[in-house]
Scaffold this active site. Structure first.
Site, short mmCIF file in Angstrom:
data_model
loop_
_atom_site.label_atom_id
_atom_site.label_comp_id
_atom_site.label_asym_id
_atom_site.label_seq_id
_atom_site.Cartn_x
_atom_site.Cartn_y
_atom_site.Cartn_z
N HIS B 66 45.01 53.62 5.01
CA HIS B 66 44.20 54.16 6.06
C HIS B 66 43.98 55.64 5.94
CE1 HIS B 66 43.34 54.98 10.37
NE2 HIS B 66 43.35 53.51 10.50
N ILE B 72 44.08 59.24 7.37
CA ILE B 72 44.02 59.63 8.72
C ILE B 72 45.05 58.77 9.48
CG2 ILE B 72 42.80 59.56 10.70
CD1 ILE B 72 40.10 59.51 9.37
N GLY B 75 45.84 55.36 14.69
CA GLY B 75 46.04 55.55 16.25
C GLY B 75 47.35 54.66 16.85
N VAL B 76 47.65 53.66 15.96
CA VAL B 76 49.05 52.78 16.43
C VAL B 76 50.04 53.66 16.10
CG1 VAL B 76 49.10 51.65 14.22
CG2 VAL B 76 50.07 50.68 16.18
N GLU B 80 52.72 54.68 18.91
CA GLU B 80 54.27 54.45 18.67
C GLU B 80 55.06 55.57 18.90
OE1 GLU B 80 55.14 51.21 18.07
OE2 GLU B 80 57.35 51.95 17.70
#
Lengths: 86, 159
Positions: B66, B72, B75-76, B80
């Site tokens: 990713h 980058i 988003g998860v 978290e």
């Protein structure tokens, strides 16, 4: 004539929980959780936050919530009682 | 916090205590690398608010794909980080280690990419509570900018 608080609560429920039903179609006497509208505990938390914001009334615990969330009518009665005490 | 309308930050009853610095989050929550999303947490108001910190490095496993050659932070991972910070804020008020179980994620917006190496700060505040469920507004900040913000619901289950 319909209770304006009941209508306001139906609107709050539909808006806050993003339900795809018309507020008028909610049976004010039907249970909000499980059968009836079929809401869950996360919906309950969302309603607690919405009710506090809109009415300034805190539903402090699950015991109080059980009574308040029995139906839209029960919720209106609960809020009416709390407002009467202010 | 994300929306002013949700920020009627009231002092929720029942949980309180002195501010505390958590230098080792693994002593409080069961998360371990690579899913451990906080290096430390400053709990400003136990049960109510705090700030987590995490340095993301390009060689971390969850950045390998990713994206290949252009890491980058997903988003998860930011969600978290907010959830783990919130779990420690809640558990610290109870004085017990345990799990923060994520129950809902809503209204998240990702405003700027977090490109490692990056120091990310997670700011959380409890905005509602019912039974064992806690609604938390959170922000992930990087380089002074808001990278992500939104709301999570979690339960704090002491073990």
């Amino acid at each position: 004539m319909a209770d304006p608080l009941v209508a306001e609560l139906k609107n709050l429920i539909v808006t806050r929980l993003k339900l795809e039903v018309a507020p008028d179609s909610i049976d004010a006497a039907a249970p909000l959780f499980g059968e009836g509208l079929g809401l869950d505990s996360i919906d309950a938390l969302e309603l607690v936050v919405g009710i506090e914001k809109q009415f300034g009334i805190r539903i402090a615990d699950a015991e109080m919530g059980k009574k308040a969330f029995a139906s839209v009518n029960a919720l209106a009665e609960f809020i009416g009682e709390k407002q009467g005490r202010k | 916090m994300p929306e002013p309308e949700e920020n009627a930050a009231h002092n929720l009853p029942g949980l309180e205590g002195e501010p505390v610095h958590i230098a080792n989050p693994v002593e409080w929550i069961p998360h371990r690398p690579p899913i451990l999303a906080v290096d430390s947490v400053d709990v400003s108001r136990p049960g109510q608010a705090g700030t987590g910190r995490r340095r993301f490095m390009p060689e971390e496993p969850w950045l390998a794909g990713h994206f290949p050659g252009r890491p980058i932070v997903p988003g998860v991972a930011l969600i978290e980080g907010i959830a783990q910070t919130a779990a420690i804020v809640l558990l610290s008020a109870l004085g017990k280690k345990g799990e923060g179980v994520l129950a809902d994620v809503s209204r998240f917006r990702f405003k700027s990419p977090v490109i490692p190496p990056a120091d990310v700060t997670f700011e959380v505040e409890v905005i509602g509570r019912f039974g064992n469920l806690h609604k938390v507004a959170g922000k992930a900040l990087c380089g002074g900018a808001v990278a992500a913000e939104g709301e999570v619901v979690l339960s704090a289950d002491p073990r």
